[in-house]
Design a protein around this motif. Structure first.
Motif, PDB file in Angstrom:
ATOM      1  N   THR A  27     -29.987   8.574  35.438  1.00 46.54           N
ATOM      2  CA  THR A  27     -30.205   9.862  34.787  1.00 46.54           C
ATOM      3  C   THR A  27     -31.536  10.466  35.217  1.00 46.54           C
ATOM      4  N   GLU A  28     -32.587   9.678  35.205  1.00 43.37           N
ATOM      5  CA  GLU A  28     -33.914  10.182  35.582  1.00 43.37           C
ATOM      6  C   GLU A  28     -33.946  10.604  37.043  1.00 43.37           C
ATOM      7  N   GLN A  29     -33.281   9.848  37.906  1.00 45.11           N
ATOM      8  CA  GLN A  29     -33.266  10.189  39.336  1.00 45.11           C
ATOM      9  C   GLN A  29     -32.500  11.484  39.592  1.00 45.11           C
ATOM     10  N   LEU A  40     -21.421   3.906  40.761  1.00 52.48           N
ATOM     11  CA  LEU A  40     -22.786   3.850  40.237  1.00 52.48           C
ATOM     12  C   LEU A  40     -23.677   2.979  41.125  1.00 52.48           C
ATOM     13  N   GLU A  41     -23.117   1.861  41.573  1.00 56.17           N
ATOM     14  CA  GLU A  41     -23.893   0.945  42.417  1.00 56.17           C
ATOM     15  C   GLU A  41     -24.325   1.629  43.713  1.00 56.17           C
ATOM     16  N   ILE A  42     -23.373   2.328  44.373  1.00 52.80           N
ATOM     17  CA  ILE A  42     -23.676   2.988  45.644  1.00 52.80           C
ATOM     18  C   ILE A  42     -24.647   4.144  45.442  1.00 52.80           C
ATOM     19  N   ILE A  43     -24.428   4.937  44.383  1.00 55.33           N
ATOM     20  CA  ILE A  43     -25.312   6.072  44.116  1.00 55.33           C
ATOM     21  C   ILE A  43     -26.730   5.596  43.847  1.00 55.33           C
ATOM     22  N   ASP A  44     -26.864   4.522  43.107  1.00 58.19           N
ATOM     23  CA  ASP A  44     -28.187   3.978  42.801  1.00 58.19           C
ATOM     24  C   ASP A  44     -28.910   3.587  44.095  1.00 58.19           C
ATOM     25  N   GLU A  45     -28.192   2.944  45.014  1.00 62.10           N
ATOM     26  CA  GLU A  45     -28.800   2.532  46.276  1.00 62.10           C
ATOM     27  C   GLU A  45     -29.150   3.742  47.137  1.00 62.10           C
ATOM     28  N   CYS A  46     -28.260   4.742  47.135  1.00 64.68           N
ATOM     29  CA  CYS A  46     -28.521   5.949  47.931  1.00 64.68           C
ATOM     30  C   CYS A  46     -29.756   6.685  47.424  1.00 64.68           C
ATOM     31  N   LEU A  47     -29.879   6.799  46.107  1.00 62.91           N
ATOM     32  CA  LEU A  47     -31.032   7.490  45.536  1.00 62.91           C
ATOM     33  C   LEU A  47     -32.323   6.736  45.832  1.00 62.91           C
ATOM     34  N   GLU A  48     -32.248   5.407  45.815  1.00 60.99           N
ATOM     35  CA  GLU A  48     -33.425   4.608  46.139  1.00 60.99           C
ATOM     36  C   GLU A  48     -33.872   4.826  47.582  1.00 60.99           C
ATOM     37  N   LYS A  49     -32.880   5.055  48.479  1.00 61.41           N
ATOM     38  CA  LYS A  49     -33.186   5.240  49.900  1.00 61.41           C
ATOM     39  C   LYS A  49     -33.309   6.711  50.278  1.00 61.41           C
ATOM     40  N   ASP A  50     -33.294   7.597  49.252  1.00 58.80           N
ATOM     41  CA  ASP A  50     -33.422   9.049  49.471  1.00 58.80           C
ATOM     42  C   ASP A  50     -32.286   9.588  50.342  1.00 58.80           C
ATOM     43  N   SER A  69     -28.992  11.736  50.073  1.00 62.84           N
ATOM     44  CA  SER A  69     -28.337  12.592  49.089  1.00 62.84           C
ATOM     45  C   SER A  69     -27.320  13.558  49.674  1.00 62.84           C
ATOM     46  N   SER A  70     -27.234  13.677  51.032  1.00 60.08           N
ATOM     47  CA  SER A  70     -26.194  14.535  51.607  1.00 60.08           C
ATOM     48  C   SER A  70     -24.861  13.796  51.579  1.00 60.08           C
ATOM     49  N   LEU A  71     -23.777  14.539  51.443  1.00 54.28           N
ATOM     50  CA  LEU A  71     -22.451  13.943  51.286  1.00 54.28           C
ATOM     51  C   LEU A  71     -22.077  13.092  52.488  1.00 54.28           C
ATOM     52  N   ASP A  72     -22.329  13.594  53.707  1.00 56.01           N
ATOM     53  CA  ASP A  72     -21.951  12.859  54.920  1.00 56.01           C
ATOM     54  C   ASP A  72     -22.739  11.555  55.041  1.00 56.01           C
ATOM     55  N   ASN A  73     -24.022  11.621  54.752  1.00 54.11           N
ATOM     56  CA  ASN A  73     -24.840  10.408  54.861  1.00 54.11           C
ATOM     57  C   ASN A  73     -24.451   9.356  53.820  1.00 54.11           C
ATOM     58  N   MET A  74     -24.115   9.827  52.605  1.00 52.56           N
ATOM     59  CA  MET A  74     -23.667   8.888  51.585  1.00 52.56           C
ATOM     60  C   MET A  74     -22.358   8.222  51.985  1.00 52.56           C
ATOM     61  N   LYS A  75     -21.467   8.992  52.614  1.00 58.15           N
ATOM     62  CA  LYS A  75     -20.196   8.421  53.061  1.00 58.15           C
ATOM     63  C   LYS A  75     -20.433   7.373  54.145  1.00 58.15           C
ATOM     64  N   MET A  76     -21.360   7.673  55.066  1.00 56.88           N
ATOM     65  CA  MET A  76     -21.672   6.704  56.117  1.00 56.88           C
ATOM     66  C   MET A  76     -22.278   5.432  55.525  1.00 56.88           C
TER      67      MET A  76
END
Length: 503
Positions: free
Chosen positions: A408-410, A439-449, A451-458
């Motif tokens: 939530t904070e992120q 949730l697990e993947i989003i948490d890791e993505c936010l930690e690694k900055d 946030s674009s859809l294509d990069n998250m999919k990769m």
């Protein structure tokens, strides 16, 4: 429209006492068309109503007063107790009630029966071919690595001693109806007479003289399948001793050790087959095979109606600001954020809760919750899909209240466009892999900055495909090693010279 009690009376006169439609019309003083309608009626399903305004009775503010007067009459002499007329007069004189006498009289009659409840008289016990007894029993089974305290719905045919079993998380009305319907379909018929104890799912109250006032839902069920319901005296388990014994027998032989149940509906189908296989043994008194005696039971069954009966309970509840609703005071379910504050129509079954909108379109189906402690269940997909299309609604939706605090904070620190990308990605992963994985993947993505859809999919693809890690090349500063690694260019000169000579 007739009450269920009146309908029961008409059908009992026709099916059990053999009265003609004309005779019933004369006895009940009802039009012959009305009598014919309820005798020939086969579908007793409850229709789901569209939204409408519910009126408030003019008597509502005075009901507690009337109840107190009736309760106080218990210590009074019979000739000094209230009558409906006396209550009506007191309400007019002392509380300025301006409603009708009939409204007061109808309420007084009903409440006096409730408050002055009497024990039932004895019912003779007599079993014939095709009669059935019903009872619930306590059981345990494993589900998702958790030991569940559940219930078994047990039926037995006393003539043959044949028994069948279904398991559920509860012993409510929907479990009773669904279990009986499963058994009716399996044996391809309806017992003419079924014995019950005075379970609250069927009996609203016991009246003077042994009569029962049935719940409307049980009356609909009984009339739909056209069987005769018989109820035992209170605290008289011996009157249905056959099923009392069968509860323990089936539990010991089919549910020990405690079974692992991934899907209750599928498990119940398998249970019916196991029960049928158990019939291939001798009757404990008659000596004949139970299977052969049970064939005589089946020859005396009623036909199954052509119209299906829906055992679900219909409720209308208002959703909270997050589109959630609560059942039984402790179980909270989700619908979708766009239904926040709106009325939802619910079909509550034994194992599922289906949420419908005002046009009776299905919103979501939840597994029904059971247990002593409060629980929440959320289907995240409607929330995430809605928010990915309308990111500006996020801060008004209450969705942040449902996420882990860290995420939530992120999310609150991201731009609107990045939030939109993340919720779209989260919706896709939730539909394919489940919300916890999302949730697990989003948490890791936010930690690694990321946030674009294509990069998250990769990133997700790399996680799922388990790409091997490539170790970085280590270069030594040792001059000796560097010298050994120096190339010998003379080798190439020699090759080029030889190549020229050939040409």
């Amino acid at each position: 429209m007739l009450t269920m009690t009146q309908i029961n009376y008409i059908r009992n006169l026709y099916f059990n006492e053999g009265k003609t439609k004309t005779e019933i019309s004369r006895i009940t003083k009802l039009d012959i068309k009305t009598v014919r309608k309820y005798i020939e009626k086969q579908d007793f399903n409850l229709e789901i109503s569209k939204p409408h305004n519910f009126g408030i009775s003019i008597l509502d503010p005075f009901k507690e007063i009337i109840d107190k007067w009736i309760e106080d009459d218990k210590i009074m002499r019979k000739k000094q107790r209230h009558t409906a007329t006396k209550i009506y007069d007191r309400l007019r004189n002392e509380y300025l009630y301006n409603g009708s006498y009939r409204t007061v009289a109808d309420y007084f009659k009903t409440r006096k029966k409730d408050i002055w409840n009497q024990s039932a008289s004895a019912i003779p016990l007599q079993h014939k071919m095709g009669e059935m007894q019903v009872d619930f029993g306590a059981i345990q089974f494993w589900s998702k690595s958790e030991l569940i305290n559940g219930f078994s719905l047990n039926v037995t045919f006393p003539f043959s001693n044949a028994g069948y079993l279904q398991i559920f998380r509860g012993e409510n009305q929907q479990c009773l109806f669904e279990g009986l319907i499963n058994i009716f379909k399996y044996i391809n018929g309806i017992p003419k007479k079924i014995w019950f104890d005075n379970m609250s799912t069927a009996v609203k109250k016991i009246l003077k003289g042994g009569e029962r006032e049935l719940t409307d839902e049980f009356s609909r069920f009984k009339n739909h399948f056209n069987f005769d319901a018989v109820f035992c005296n209170p605290a008289s388990g011996n009157e249905k001793g056959s099923v009392e014994n069968k509860v323990g027998y089936l539990r010991r032989n089919l549910l020990v050790p405690a079974p692992v149940v991934d899907n209750i509906k599928q498990f119940n189908e398998a249970l019916l087959e196991l029960c049928y296989q158990d019939l291939n043994r001798a009757h404990y008194i008659k000596g004949d095979l139970i299977l052969e005696l049970h064939k005589l039971d089946k020859e005396n069954l009623l036909s199954i109606p052509n119209t299906e009966f829906d055992p679900a309970l219909i409720k209308i509840l208002k959703a909270d600001k997050c589109g959630r609703f609560t059942l039984e005071g402790k179980f909270r379910y989700s619908s979708a954020p766009k239904f926040a504050g709106e009325n939802l129509r619910l079909k509550i079954g034994a194992t599922e809760v289906t949420v419908l909108d005002s046009n009776l379109n299905e919103i979501v189906i939840h597994e029904r919750l059971y247990g002593d402690l409060p629980k929440d269940v959320i289907n995240w997909l409607p929330y995430l899909t809605q928010l990915s299309r309308h990111p500006r609604a996020i801060k008004y939706s209450g969705i942040y209240e449902l996420f882990p605090c860290k995420i939530t904070e992120q999310l609150k620190n991201l731009s609107e466009e990045k939030e939109k990308q993340i919720f779209k990605f989260m919706a896709e992963v939730t539909e394919d892999k489940g919300f916890e994985k999302a949730l697990e993947i989003i948490d890791e993505c936010l930690e690694k900055d990321i946030s674009s859809l294509d990069n998250m999919k990769m990133y997700l693809k790399s996680k799922l495909d388990n790409y091997p890690k490539v170790e970085s090349l280590k270069i030594s500063n040792n001059p000796l090693i560097m010298k050994e690694l120096s190339p010998n260019i003379g080798i190439y000169d020699a090759l080029l010279k030889n190549l020229g000579e050939v040409n």
